[in-house]
Design an enzyme around this catalytic site. Structure first.
Site, PDB file in Angstrom:
ATOM      1  N   ARG A  57       0.802  -1.246   0.000  1.00  0.00           N
ATOM      2  CA  ARG A  57       0.000   0.000   0.000  1.00  0.00           C
ATOM      3  C   ARG A  57       0.821   1.275   0.000  1.00  0.00           C
ATOM      4  NH1 ARG A  57      -2.311  -3.490   2.783  1.00  0.00           N
ATOM      5  NH2 ARG A  57      -0.257  -4.431   2.750  1.00  0.00           N
ATOM      6  N   THR A  58       1.958   1.298   0.680  1.00  0.00           N
ATOM      7  CA  THR A  58       2.729   2.544   0.710  1.00  0.00           C
ATOM      8  C   THR A  58       3.264   2.842  -0.691  1.00  0.00           C
ATOM      9  OG1 THR A  58       3.379   1.948   2.945  1.00  0.00           O
ATOM     10  CG2 THR A  58       4.532   3.796   1.948  1.00  0.00           C
ATOM     11  N   LYS A  86      25.903  -4.022  -6.086  1.00  0.00           N
ATOM     12  CA  LYS A  86      27.287  -4.001  -6.626  1.00  0.00           C
ATOM     13  C   LYS A  86      28.187  -3.132  -5.763  1.00  0.00           C
ATOM     14  CE  LYS A  86      25.477  -4.157 -11.360  1.00  0.00           C
ATOM     15  NZ  LYS A  86      25.270  -3.311 -12.547  1.00  0.00           N
ATOM     16  N   ARG A 107      11.816   3.548   0.789  1.00  0.00           N
ATOM     17  CA  ARG A 107      11.751   2.587   1.902  1.00  0.00           C
ATOM     18  C   ARG A 107      13.039   1.778   1.888  1.00  0.00           C
ATOM     19  NH1 ARG A 107       6.721  -1.270   3.339  1.00  0.00           N
ATOM     20  NH2 ARG A 107       6.013   0.776   4.045  1.00  0.00           N
ATOM     21  N   HIS A 135       7.816   5.746  10.124  1.00  0.00           N
ATOM     22  CA  HIS A 135       6.985   5.653   8.912  1.00  0.00           C
ATOM     23  C   HIS A 135       6.043   6.857   8.981  1.00  0.00           C
ATOM     24  CE1 HIS A 135       4.831   4.110   5.593  1.00  0.00           C
ATOM     25  NE2 HIS A 135       4.601   2.869   5.977  1.00  0.00           N
TER      26      HIS A 135
HETATM   27  N1   CP Z   1       1.324  -0.019   6.073  1.00  0.00           N
HETATM   28  C1   CP Z   1       2.345  -0.332   5.241  1.00  0.00           C
HETATM   29  O1   CP Z   1       3.444   0.231   5.326  1.00  0.00           O
HETATM   30  O2   CP Z   1       2.043  -1.281   4.315  1.00  0.00           O
HETATM   31  P1   CP Z   1       3.025  -1.784   3.161  1.00  0.00           P
HETATM   32  O3   CP Z   1       4.173  -2.484   3.824  1.00  0.00           O
HETATM   33  O4   CP Z   1       2.207  -2.696   2.286  1.00  0.00           O
HETATM   34  O5   CP Z   1       3.491  -0.573   2.424  1.00  0.00           O
END
Ligand code: CP
Length: 336
Positions: A57-58, A86, A107, A135
């Site tokens: 989702r993110t 590498k 991420r 997050h």
């Molecule tokens: N809530 C969340 O970070 O979901 P994802 O890991 O699917 O991005």
């Protein structure tokens, strides 16, 4: 905070006015997120969407948010497909990708890595989750959801929230705790195994601000009298030995029977997702899927609004979004 050109790395950057401004812009994004209207305000802009750790989702909602504003998305979804394998440094990766992009969402499995990357980036970087650390966009969408679900028009003072599960490695609860701690008279009931408690430094900043923390490993008593219960998955990928995660999986579960017996009526049920639906885990049972207080999919929908607002504000186009807006002719109501 001056959003324009800023990296969004931690909830610690935000004050109450920043949150208010972000939520105001997020509200304005609704017709675009619902695809009733279309805007091309970010026409020609490119998002570098770098996901060096799994995400559904993110990653997708950052991409959708950028597309909905008229921009284009370039994605890297696998660290193994990147030159990092590498031996390329985060510094070089940041210099390269920021040459190709106008904003970056990133991420990475290592805490602090997005911050390190941002110091070499020539464009704003948004932390989409760095290991167990933070997050921030998730916390913002969580708070936005709490506000909407509880129909709170102004500030969130006085709310009571239970956070359940892996509070040690769950970065979403770390960021959400810091964000809620901007407000007054908040009660946090932290329900976890002793080994997976909320980091002491976060508990300490909450107490120092005068908010209340109750820590327990007794789920039934901890669930009482909350406005919101926020469940989390055991973050097995953060354990040195994944077998250790098996000890905790399935210890704290919410299902219809437990909710009815122990939660106040209308307690909002949240989870950052993904939930672990395997039988041995099942921290949030599917028998609550039709429950009106289950907010998990309204939460994911809100993620698009919040991420659109972050792009609009960091790229400084908040006053131009509606200039290029057109009605979408093919708009169809969602079924549920
Ligand atoms: N809530 C969340 O970070 O979901 P994802 O890991 O699917 O991005």
């Amino acid at each position: 905070m001056n959003f324009l050109g800023s990296h969004i790395l931690s909830i610690s950057q935000f004050d109450k006015n920043d949150v208010k401004e972000l939520f105001r812009v997020a509200d304005e994004m609704e017709p675009y997120a619902q695809r009733k209207m279309h805007t091309r305000v970010l026409d020609g802009a490119i998002l570098g969407n770098l996901f060096f750790e799994p995400s559904t989702r993110t990653r997708v909602s950052f991409g959708c948010a950028f597309n909905l504003l008229g921009g284009q998305v370039r994605e890297t979804t696998d660290i193994k497909a990147s030159a990092i394998t590498k031996g390329e440094s985060l510094y070089d990766t940041a210099r390269v990708i920021s040459g190709y992009s106008d904003v970056i969402a990133m991420r990475h499995p290592v805490a602090g890595s997005v911050d390190e990357f941002s110091r070499a980036s020539r464009v704003p970087v948004i932390n989409a989750g760095d290991g167990p650390s933070e997050h921030p966009s998730q916390a913002l969408l969580d708070l936005y959801t709490i506000k909407k679900e509880l129909r709170i028009a102004d500030e969130l003072n006085g709310i009571r929230i239970a956070m359940v599960g892996d509070l040690k490695y769950g970065r979403t609860v770390h960021s959400l705790s810091k964000l809620l701690n901007l407000y007054d008279n908040i009660t946090f009931t932290l329900i976890s195994p002793a080994e997976l408690k909320m980091p002491e430094e976060i508990v300490e900043i909450i107490r120092q601000r005068g908010n209340t923390v109750i820590e327990t490993d007794d789920m039934e008593s901890g669930l009482k009298d909350n406005d919101t219960v926020y469940l989390t998955r055991i973050q097995e990928e953060r354990f040195e030995d994944r077998k250790e995660a098996d000890i905790y999986r399935g210890r704290f579960r919410l299902n219809q029977a437990i909710y009815t017996s122990h939660c106040k009526p209308n307690t909002v049920i949240m989870h950052p997702l993904p939930r672990d639906s395997r039988a041995e885990a099942n921290e949030l049972d599917i028998d609550l899927n039709q429950h009106p207080s289950l907010a998990i999919f309204r939460q994911t929908d809100n993620g698009v609004l919040i991420r659109m607002a972050l792009f609009v504000l960091t790229l400084g186009v908040q006053d131009m979004v509606h200039d290029s807006a057109v009605e979408v002719k093919w708009y169809t109501e969602k079924r549920f």
